[in-house]
Motif scaffolding. Structure first.
Motif, PDB file in Angstrom:
ATOM      1  N   LEU A  75      27.038   5.989  28.791  1.00  0.00           N
ATOM      2  CA  LEU A  75      26.715   7.098  29.683  1.00  0.00           C
ATOM      3  C   LEU A  75      25.480   7.764  29.091  1.00  0.00           C
ATOM      4  O   LEU A  75      25.514   8.232  27.949  1.00  0.00           O
ATOM      5  N   GLN A  76      24.383   7.741  29.852  1.00  0.00           N
ATOM      6  CA  GLN A  76      23.144   8.374  29.396  1.00  0.00           C
ATOM      7  C   GLN A  76      22.815   9.515  30.334  1.00  0.00           C
ATOM      8  O   GLN A  76      22.808   9.341  31.560  1.00  0.00           O
ATOM      9  N   LEU A  77      22.528  10.676  29.736  1.00  0.00           N
ATOM     10  CA  LEU A  77      22.319  11.897  30.492  1.00  0.00           C
ATOM     11  C   LEU A  77      20.965  12.515  30.165  1.00  0.00           C
ATOM     12  O   LEU A  77      20.455  12.358  29.056  1.00  0.00           O
ATOM     13  N   LEU A  78      20.430  13.257  31.129  1.00  0.00           N
ATOM     14  CA  LEU A  78      19.277  14.110  30.897  1.00  0.00           C
ATOM     15  C   LEU A  78      19.784  15.535  31.092  1.00  0.00           C
ATOM     16  O   LEU A  78      20.139  15.931  32.213  1.00  0.00           O
ATOM     17  N   ALA A  79      19.881  16.268  29.986  1.00  0.00           N
ATOM     18  CA  ALA A  79      20.442  17.616  30.001  1.00  0.00           C
ATOM     19  C   ALA A  79      19.308  18.636  30.013  1.00  0.00           C
ATOM     20  O   ALA A  79      18.481  18.657  29.094  1.00  0.00           O
ATOM     21  N   HIS A  80      19.284  19.475  31.042  1.00  0.00           N
ATOM     22  CA  HIS A  80      18.269  20.521  31.176  1.00  0.00           C
ATOM     23  C   HIS A  80      18.861  21.851  30.736  1.00  0.00           C
ATOM     24  O   HIS A  80      20.016  22.138  31.044  1.00  0.00           O
TER      25      HIS A  80
END
Length: 150
Positions: A75-80
Motif C-alpha cells: 500500500l503506497q500513499l501520498l499523505a498531504h
C-alpha cells in the motif's frame, strides 16, 4: 528515507483488512486525529481519505491518496498536510511463518518538510512510524475474518 520494520502476529490478510478500512486510519497513523471522509473505492489507486492532523485548535485538514495497492503486499500513499507539504509512505507486507513482516518507508516529497535535512527528519519519522506500526499490529491482531454466523 525513514524505514521501520515490525513483525506482526497477524496474517497478511488480517493486516491488509486493517489497512483497507479507511475509517481506522486515524487509530493507527500517529498524528491523524479525525477522519472526515473515506472514498468508497479505498484502498484502490486514486482513492482518498480526508483527515485532520495535529491537536485542536491547530488541526490541519487535508487528505491522503492511494498511489499503489497490491492486496496483502503493498500500500503506497501520498499523505498531504499543508502547509507542511506531502510525504510518500509505502507499506510492504511479507508473510512470516504465522504472522507478517511489515516494512514502512516514508519521506517528504514536497513542501517545507522536504527542506529539513534527512539526518534530522529521519529519526523523527522512524520514532513516529514505530508507534504507528505498533498500533497497526494491535488492530490487525483483533481483525481476523469472522466466520458467518448464519
Amino acid at each position: 528515507m525513514a524505514e521501520v520494520t515490525r513483525r506482526m502476529d497477524a496474517r497478511p490478510e488480517d493486516v491488509d483488512r486493517a489497512l483497507a478500512d479507511g475509517w481506522v486510519f486515524g487509530l493507527w497513523v500517529v498524528g491523524a486525529v479525525h477522519i472526515r471522509e473515506v472514498s468508497p473505492d479505498w484502498p484502490h489507486p486514486g482513492a482518498y481519505i480526508r483527515h485532520s492532523v495535529g491537536a485542536w485548535p491547530t488541526m490541519i485538514e487535508d487528505r491522503t491518496e492511494v498511489e499503489r495497492y497490491e492486496p496483502r503486499r503493498v500500500l503506497q500513499l501520498l499523505a498531504h498536510a499543508w502547509p507542511l507539504g506531502a510525504a510518500r509512505v509505502r507499506l510492504e507486507l511479507e508473510p512470516d511463518r504465522d504472522g507478517t513482516l511489515v516494512r514502512m518507508h516514508e519521506d517528504a516529497v514536497s513542501g517545507p518538510g522536504q527542506w529539513v535535512p534527512a539526518p534530522l527528519r529521519t529519526p523523527l519519522l522512524q520514532w513516529r512510524n514505530t508507534e504507528s506500526l505498533a498500533r497497526l499490529a494491535a488492530i490487525a491482531r483483533g481483525r481476523p475474518e469472522k466466520p458467518d454466523p448464519g
